[in-house]
Design an enzyme around this catalytic site. Structure first.
Site, PDB file in Angstrom:
ATOM      1  N   ALA A  34       4.399   4.216   7.639  1.00  0.00           N
ATOM      2  CA  ALA A  34       5.001   4.974   6.540  1.00  0.00           C
ATOM      3  C   ALA A  34       5.940   6.082   6.990  1.00  0.00           C
ATOM      4  CB  ALA A  34       3.907   5.553   5.650  1.00  0.00           C
ATOM      5  N   ARG A  90       2.106  10.212  12.897  1.00  0.00           N
ATOM      6  CA  ARG A  90       2.863   9.324  12.013  1.00  0.00           C
ATOM      7  C   ARG A  90       3.288  10.063  10.734  1.00  0.00           C
ATOM      8  NH1 ARG A  90      -2.486   7.032  12.226  1.00  0.00           N
ATOM      9  NH2 ARG A  90      -3.742   7.514  10.368  1.00  0.00           N
ATOM     10  N   ASP A  91       3.921   9.304   9.842  1.00  0.00           N
ATOM     11  CA  ASP A  91       4.202   9.700   8.453  1.00  0.00           C
ATOM     12  C   ASP A  91       5.202  10.842   8.322  1.00  0.00           C
ATOM     13  OD1 ASP A  91       2.253   7.814   7.939  1.00  0.00           O
ATOM     14  OD2 ASP A  91       0.684   9.263   7.476  1.00  0.00           O
ATOM     15  N   GLU A 118      -3.020  12.594   6.460  1.00  0.00           N
ATOM     16  CA  GLU A 118      -1.960  11.600   6.381  1.00  0.00           C
ATOM     17  C   GLU A 118      -0.890  11.972   5.352  1.00  0.00           C
ATOM     18  OE1 GLU A 118      -3.451   7.354   7.435  1.00  0.00           O
ATOM     19  OE2 GLU A 118      -4.770   8.085   5.841  1.00  0.00           O
ATOM     20  N   TRP A 145       0.847  -1.193   0.000  1.00  0.00           N
ATOM     21  CA  TRP A 145       0.000   0.000   0.000  1.00  0.00           C
ATOM     22  C   TRP A 145       0.886   1.248   0.000  1.00  0.00           C
ATOM     23  CZ3 TRP A 145       0.222  -3.759   3.649  1.00  0.00           C
ATOM     24  CH2 TRP A 145       0.377  -3.447   4.991  1.00  0.00           C
ATOM     25  N   ASP A 146       1.045   1.982   1.078  1.00  0.00           N
ATOM     26  CA  ASP A 146       1.791   3.246   1.026  1.00  0.00           C
ATOM     27  C   ASP A 146       3.139   3.062   0.319  1.00  0.00           C
ATOM     28  OD1 ASP A 146      -0.316   3.863   2.642  1.00  0.00           O
ATOM     29  OD2 ASP A 146       0.876   4.758   4.246  1.00  0.00           O
TER      30      ASP A 146
END
EC number: 2.4.1.10
Length: 430
Positions: A147, A217-218, A302, A60-61
C-alpha cells in the site's frame, strides 16, 4: 492525558534544517483506556449478506486518488481508487479441499504474497468498474506491491503513486504516470519507471537485519499546512535489535497498581515514521525520527495519514488486536492522535487512541480504514460470522461510515453504502 515523549539521539539533518523534536509516546496507561464496547467508537455491524464488487479478484487496502492536502478528487467527473488486489482461484487445485470444493479462506489468507496495485473508476463514487493493474508485470522491482498513496499532481493528469516495494526487502518507492479519461471510462498510463526513495536505516527505524519480522511500509505524503513543505508519514518499528528495547517509565505512563509488570512487551515496537522532501518534486527525501512510538504497546501502526481540521493535526493509523503487547488489548480498527503542530506533542484521541474499532461480536469484519477530510471512513470487509463457528470471507469494500472530529474526541455518525468514496473536488484536465 497527554502522551509521553521518548528521547531520540537526532543526528544533523541535511534537508530538514534545524528540525528538533522528540517523538510522542503512546503509553501503556493510554492503551489501558481502550474500551471495545464504547458505542461512540464502534463501527456498525456488517451484514453477512454483503455484496461483492468482483467475483474474480480480492481487494483490501483502498487508496482514493487525492491531492497533497488530502482532498479526495475526481478527474473529469470520474472518481478513482487504487486497491491492493489479488486474483481469486476458485478452480486452482492448490485451493480445492479434499472434497473438491473451493477453499476461499485459504486463498484469502495467501493473498499478501501476490498483491498487485490495481485501479477502479466510477461516476457515482460507488459502483466501481475494474480498470486493471497500474503497473505492468515486471515494472515493480519486487515481487509484491504493497500500500501507499496516489497523488494527482496537476490538471494535466500527472499522478505520483507512492507505494511499498516488498520482497526482497521493503522500500518506500514512487512511480509517475498519468490519467486519461473518456466518456466510457478511465485509463492509467505510463507507470513504467519505479524510483526507490528510501529504506529503514537502523538508526530511527528497525531493519530486516535487526528484526526479520520488521514493518516498514505504507507511505502517505502531504504538504504541511503551516510550513508548506512536503513530508511523508509511514509505518515503521523503532530501531534496535529485536528484544533489546526497554519499556521504561515513559512507555508505561501512569499505570494503576498491578500493571507495572509488562511481560514480553519489549517485542512490540511500532511507530509512525516521518520523512521530509528536498522540494515539492518529491524526488529526494531524508528520514526523520518517528512522530509517535508504541514501544511496549503495539507492533503495528499501519497506513498512517493526516486530516487537517480546525487548526489541528489529526494523525490516524490502523492496528490489530493480535499486535498488541502482553497485558493490553484493543480492537482491529482506526487509532488516532491529535496535536497543534506537525512535530507534536500529540495526544491520544478519546484518551486511549481508539477512534473506530470493530464490534466485539464481529472482531474481524473490517480493516485498513482510511479517514478522509470530509469525515468519511472507508475500509474493506475481511470476514463476517455466519452460522456457528463459520464465517464469510469478504475481499470487497465495506460500508462507509462518517466520524465527527471534535477537539480530542471522535464520534461515529452515519453509515453509507458499500464502497461509497465520493470526490470532494472535481479536476478538469487541461
Amino acid at each position: 492525558m497527554i502522551a509521553g515523549r521518548r528521547h531520540f539521539d537526532c543526528r544533523p539533518l541535511h534537508l530538514a534544517g534545524n528540525i528538533n523534536y522528540e517523538p510522542t509516546v503512546w503509553s501503556r496507561a493510554d492503551a489501558l483506556k481502550v474500551n471495545e464496547n464504547d458505542p461512540t467508537t464502534t463501527q456498525p455491524l456488517v451484514s453477512a449478506d454483503f455484496p461483492v464488487m468482483s467475483d474474480t479478484v480480492f481487494i483490501w487496502d483502498t487508496m482514493p486518488l487525492r491531492e497533497l492536502d488530502g482532498t479526495v478528487v475526481s478527474v473529469n467527473g470520474w472518481s478513482v481508487i487504487l486497491t491492493l488486489t489479488a486474483d481469486r482461484h476458485p478452480n486452482d487445485p492448490q485451493y480445492l479441499d479434499a472434497n473438491g470444493r473451493y477453499d476461499i479462506k485459504r486463498d484469502w489468507e495467501d493473498r499478501h504474497g501476490r498483491a498487485r496495485m490495481c485501479y477502479w473508476y466510477s461516476r457515482t463514487g460507488k459502483d466501481w468498474i475494474f480498470g486493471g493493474r497500474v503497473m505492468a508485470e515486471g515494472v515493480s522491482p519486487t515481487t509484491r506491491e504493497w500500500a501507499g498513496t496516489p497523488i494527482l499532481l496537476n490538471d494535466k493528469g500527472d499522478i505520483d503513486l507512492y507505494y511499498t516495494c516488498v520482497t526482497p526487502g521493503a522500500a518506500i518507492a514512487k512511480v509517475r504516470g498519468r490519467i486519461v479519461t473518456s466518456d466510457q471510462g478511465v485509463e492509467l498510463e505510463d507507470f513504467t519507471l519505479v524510483k526507490k526513495l528510501f529504506e529503514a536505516n537502523g538508526t530511527y527505524y528497525q531493519t530486516e537485519a535487526q528484526n526479520s519480522s520488521w514493518n516498514f511500509r505504507d507511505p502517505s505524503p502531504f504538504i504541511d499546512p503551516n510550513d508548506g513543505k512536503l513530508y511523508m508519514v509511514f509505518e515503521g518499528n523503532v530501531a534496535g535489535e529485536r528484544g533489546s528495547h526497554t519499556v521504561g517509565a515513559a512507555e508505561l505512563g501512569p499505570v494503576p497498581p498491578g500493571h507495572e509488570d509488562v511481560g514480553g512487551a519489549r517485542f512490540q515496537v511500532g511507530c509512525i515514521g516521518l520523512a521530509v522532501a528536498k522540494d515539492l518534486s518529491g524526488e529526494e527525501w531524508e528520514i526523520l525520527p518517528p512522530l509517535v512510538t508504541a514501544v511496549g504497546v503495539n507492533d503495528q501502526t499501519e497506513r498512517p495519514h493526516y486530516v487537517f481540521q480546525d487548526g489541528k493535526y489529526y494523525l490516524f493509523t490502523i492496528s490489530h488486536k493480535f499486535t498488541y503487547a502482553e497485558g493490553l488489548t484493543g480492537p482491529d480498527g482506526v487509532y488516532g492522535f491529535v496535536g497543534e503542530h506537525l512535530f507534536g506533542p500529540y495526544r491520544p484521541m478519546n484518551a486511549s487512541g481508539l477512534v473506530l474499532g470493530n464490534p466485539p461480536e464481529q472482531p474481524f469484519q473490517t480493516y485498513s480504514h482510511c479517514v478522509m477530510p470530509n469525515g468519511l471512513v472507508t475500509s474493506f470487509i475481511d470476514s463476517v460470522p455466519t452460522e456457528g463457528e463459520d464465517y464469510r470471507i469478504g475481499g470487497t469494500e465495506a460500508p462507509t461510515v462518517r466520524i465527527l472530529l471534535k477537539g480530542d474526541r471522535s464520534f461515529v455518525q452515519e453509515e453509507y453504502d458499500y464502497g461509497y468514496i465520493p470526490a470532494m473536488k472535481d479536476v478538469t484536465l487541461s
